[in-house]
Design an enzyme around this catalytic site. Structure first.
Site, PDB file in Angstrom:
ATOM      1  N   ASP A  10       0.843  -1.032   0.067  1.00 51.21           N
ATOM      2  CA  ASP A  10      -0.038   0.022   0.090  1.00 51.21           C
ATOM      3  C   ASP A  10       0.921   1.214  -0.148  1.00 51.21           C
ATOM      4  OD1 ASP A  10      -2.412   1.506   0.335  1.00 51.21           O
ATOM      5  OD2 ASP A  10      -1.905   1.838   2.459  1.00 51.21           O
ATOM      6  N   SER A  11       0.266   2.390  -0.304  1.00 55.31           N
ATOM      7  CA  SER A  11       1.012   3.709  -0.132  1.00 55.31           C
ATOM      8  C   SER A  11       1.432   3.890   1.206  1.00 55.31           C
ATOM      9  CB  SER A  11       0.275   4.725  -0.821  1.00 55.31           C
ATOM     10  OG  SER A  11      -0.922   4.788   0.154  1.00 55.31           O
ATOM     11  N   TYR A  42      -0.418   8.462  -2.689  1.00 55.85           N
ATOM     12  CA  TYR A  42      -0.779   8.245  -4.118  1.00 55.85           C
ATOM     13  C   TYR A  42      -1.896   8.960  -4.684  1.00 55.85           C
ATOM     14  CZ  TYR A  42       2.681   4.159  -3.659  1.00 55.85           C
ATOM     15  OH  TYR A  42       3.738   3.307  -3.533  1.00 55.85           O
ATOM     16  N   GLY A  43      -2.920   9.082  -3.584  1.00 54.77           N
ATOM     17  CA  GLY A  43      -4.178   9.533  -4.457  1.00 54.77           C
ATOM     18  C   GLY A  43      -4.023  10.782  -5.236  1.00 54.77           C
ATOM     19  N   CYS A  74      -4.014  -1.219  -2.100  1.00 52.71           N
ATOM     20  CA  CYS A  74      -4.356   0.167  -2.205  1.00 52.71           C
ATOM     21  C   CYS A  74      -5.090   0.438  -3.366  1.00 52.71           C
ATOM     22  CB  CYS A  74      -3.034   0.664  -2.646  1.00 52.71           C
ATOM     23  SG  CYS A  74      -3.111   2.456  -2.939  1.00 52.71           S
ATOM     24  N   ASN A  75      -6.199   1.193  -3.227  1.00 53.29           N
ATOM     25  CA  ASN A  75      -7.055   1.215  -4.359  1.00 53.29           C
ATOM     26  C   ASN A  75      -6.654   2.002  -5.402  1.00 53.29           C
ATOM     27  OD1 ASN A  75      -8.950   1.166  -1.637  1.00 53.29           O
ATOM     28  ND2 ASN A  75     -10.414   0.638  -3.135  1.00 53.29           N
ATOM     29  N   GLU A 156      -5.070  10.320   8.730  1.00 51.65           N
ATOM     30  CA  GLU A 156      -3.789  10.363   8.965  1.00 51.65           C
ATOM     31  C   GLU A 156      -3.368  11.161  10.390  1.00 51.65           C
ATOM     32  OE1 GLU A 156      -0.885   9.231   7.479  1.00 51.65           O
ATOM     33  OE2 GLU A 156      -2.437   7.772   6.460  1.00 51.65           O
ATOM     34  N   CYS A 188     -11.336   3.285  -0.917  1.00 55.01           N
ATOM     35  CA  CYS A 188      -9.950   3.602  -0.108  1.00 55.01           C
ATOM     36  C   CYS A 188      -9.818   2.921   1.115  1.00 55.01           C
ATOM     37  CB  CYS A 188     -10.155   5.262  -0.109  1.00 55.01           C
ATOM     38  SG  CYS A 188      -8.706   5.839   0.619  1.00 55.01           S
ATOM     39  N   THR A 189      -8.387   2.715   1.167  1.00 55.74           N
ATOM     40  CA  THR A 189      -7.960   1.929   2.348  1.00 55.74           C
ATOM     41  C   THR A 189      -8.367   2.604   3.767  1.00 55.74           C
ATOM     42  OG1 THR A 189      -5.968   3.036   2.131  1.00 55.74           O
ATOM     43  CG2 THR A 189      -5.754   0.853   1.472  1.00 55.74           C
ATOM     44  N   HIS A 190      -8.288   4.058   3.684  1.00 59.21           N
ATOM     45  CA  HIS A 190      -8.520   4.835   4.869  1.00 59.21           C
ATOM     46  C   HIS A 190      -9.827   5.176   5.333  1.00 59.21           C
ATOM     47  CE1 HIS A 190      -4.378   5.633   4.195  1.00 59.21           C
ATOM     48  NE2 HIS A 190      -4.405   6.620   5.180  1.00 59.21           N
TER      49      HIS A 190
HETATM   50  N1  DGL Z   1      -4.015   3.821  -0.225  1.00 63.76           N
HETATM   51  C1  DGL Z   1      -4.641   4.881  -0.798  1.00 63.76           C
HETATM   52  C2  DGL Z   1      -6.097   4.422  -1.548  1.00 63.76           C
HETATM   53  O1  DGL Z   1      -6.563   3.130  -1.146  1.00 63.76           O
HETATM   54  C3  DGL Z   1      -5.018   6.086   0.080  1.00 63.76           C
HETATM   55  C4  DGL Z   1      -4.146   6.843   0.642  1.00 63.76           C
HETATM   56  C5  DGL Z   1      -3.298   7.348  -0.459  1.00 63.76           C
HETATM   57  O2  DGL Z   1      -3.639   8.657  -1.062  1.00 63.76           O
HETATM   58  O3  DGL Z   1      -1.909   6.894  -0.551  1.00 63.76           O
HETATM   59  O4  DGL Z   1      -6.501   4.769  -2.609  1.00 63.76           O
END
Ligand code: DGL
Length: 274
Positions: A10-11, A42-43, A74-75, A156, A188-190
């Site tokens: 994941d990011s 990453y988003g 990570c989406n 975060e 999204c993971t968060h």
């Molecule tokens: N892991 C990213 C996702 O699931 C969210 C956090 C990011 O933007 O890196 O899209």
């Protein structure tokens, strides 16, 4: 029995939701988790840049860690790089599983009206990966997609139920409320960490679906059908690699994942083959 580890990346540490689900569902599997915290988030990044990072990490997992399967937890990375990562891993006989299709299948199953919403980062929604996956899967649902910039940053900071995040959710989710969906996929993971706030805003009758559990079920199915499953009678181990500060990764990650995250190792990537 295949005792090689499963690689998850994941990011940052949001993908630990997927790692948690996988460790619980497949306790006999060894796991190597990579959190690219030095290059997170990453988003908002251009798709090509996220794809490059994802390739580098996948090569590391396959070539250096010797994993038997890669999970893109990570989406955003799944949205922009799934196809090329699948191709990259083919010569190694390593299957790659992303989070988008498992999440969509679960959301479609949960919906009785057939009106499903999905929320994600700007990168994920802009990629069009969810409508594309819907077409591939041939699911009979209407999909409303919405980017929610700002949610990740609140998580975060550990602000998941404050007045400020509630105000942001009211504003961001207003167009989704008008779509009258009965199911909302947290793409999204968060976002699972904001489930209470999102549910308050969307209304209690909207079912929230997170892709973590469904992805773990997909991984178990792929392991079983490709003869890659580990030994269910022996406990698996988990290792954690981070490209950023190891102490903060361990501290925050442990809160999210649990006691398996005792320490983190540095992620040292090979120079890109370009
Ligand atoms: N892991 C990213 C996702 O699931 C969210 C956090 C990011 O933007 O890196 O899209």
């Amino acid at each position: 029995m295949d005792r090689r580890p499963i690689g998850i990346f994941d990011s940052g540490f949001g993908g630990l939701t997927v790692a948690r689900a996988l460790i619980d569902l497949c306790p006999g599997e060894h796991v190597v988790y990579v959190g690219d915290t030095a290059r997170y988030p990453y988003g908002p990044r251009p798709a090509a840049e996220v794809a490059t990072f994802s390739r580098d990490i996948t090569r590391h997992l396959v070539e250096r860690e010797g994993v038997k399967l890669v999970v893109i937890a990570c989406n955003t990375a799944t949205a922009v790089a799934l196809d090329e990562l699948v191709e990259l891993a083919v010569p190694f006989g390593v299957p790659v599983v992303g989070v988008i299709e498992p999440g969509l299948r679960a959301a479609a199953k949960a919906s009785s009206s057939g009106r499903v919403g999905v929320i994600g980062t700007v990168g994920t929604i802009a990629s069009g990966a969810y409508p594309a996956a819907l077409g591939r899967l041939g699911l009979d649902v209407e999909l409303a997609c919405l980017a929610c910039p700002g949610f990740v940053e609140f998580v975060e900071r550990g602000e998941t139920v404050t007045d400020q995040v509630h105000v942001l959710a009211e504003r961001l989710l207003a167009p989704m409320r008008q779509q009258q969906v009965d199911t909302l996929l947290l793409g999204c993971t968060h976002y699972p960490f904001l489930a209470r706030t999102i549910s308050d805003v969307m209304g209690r009758d909207v079912v929230l679906v997170s892709s973590a559990d469904e992805t773990a079920f997909d991984v178990r199915m792929v392991l079983g059908s490709s003869d890659l499953a580990g030994d269910p009678g022996r406990g698996g181990t988990a290792r954690f690699l981070s490209s950023g500060d190891l102490d903060s990764f361990t501290r925050l990650g442990r809160k999210l994942l649990g006691p398996e995250l005792e320490s983190a190792e540095p992620l040292v990537l090979a120079p890109p083959a370009r």
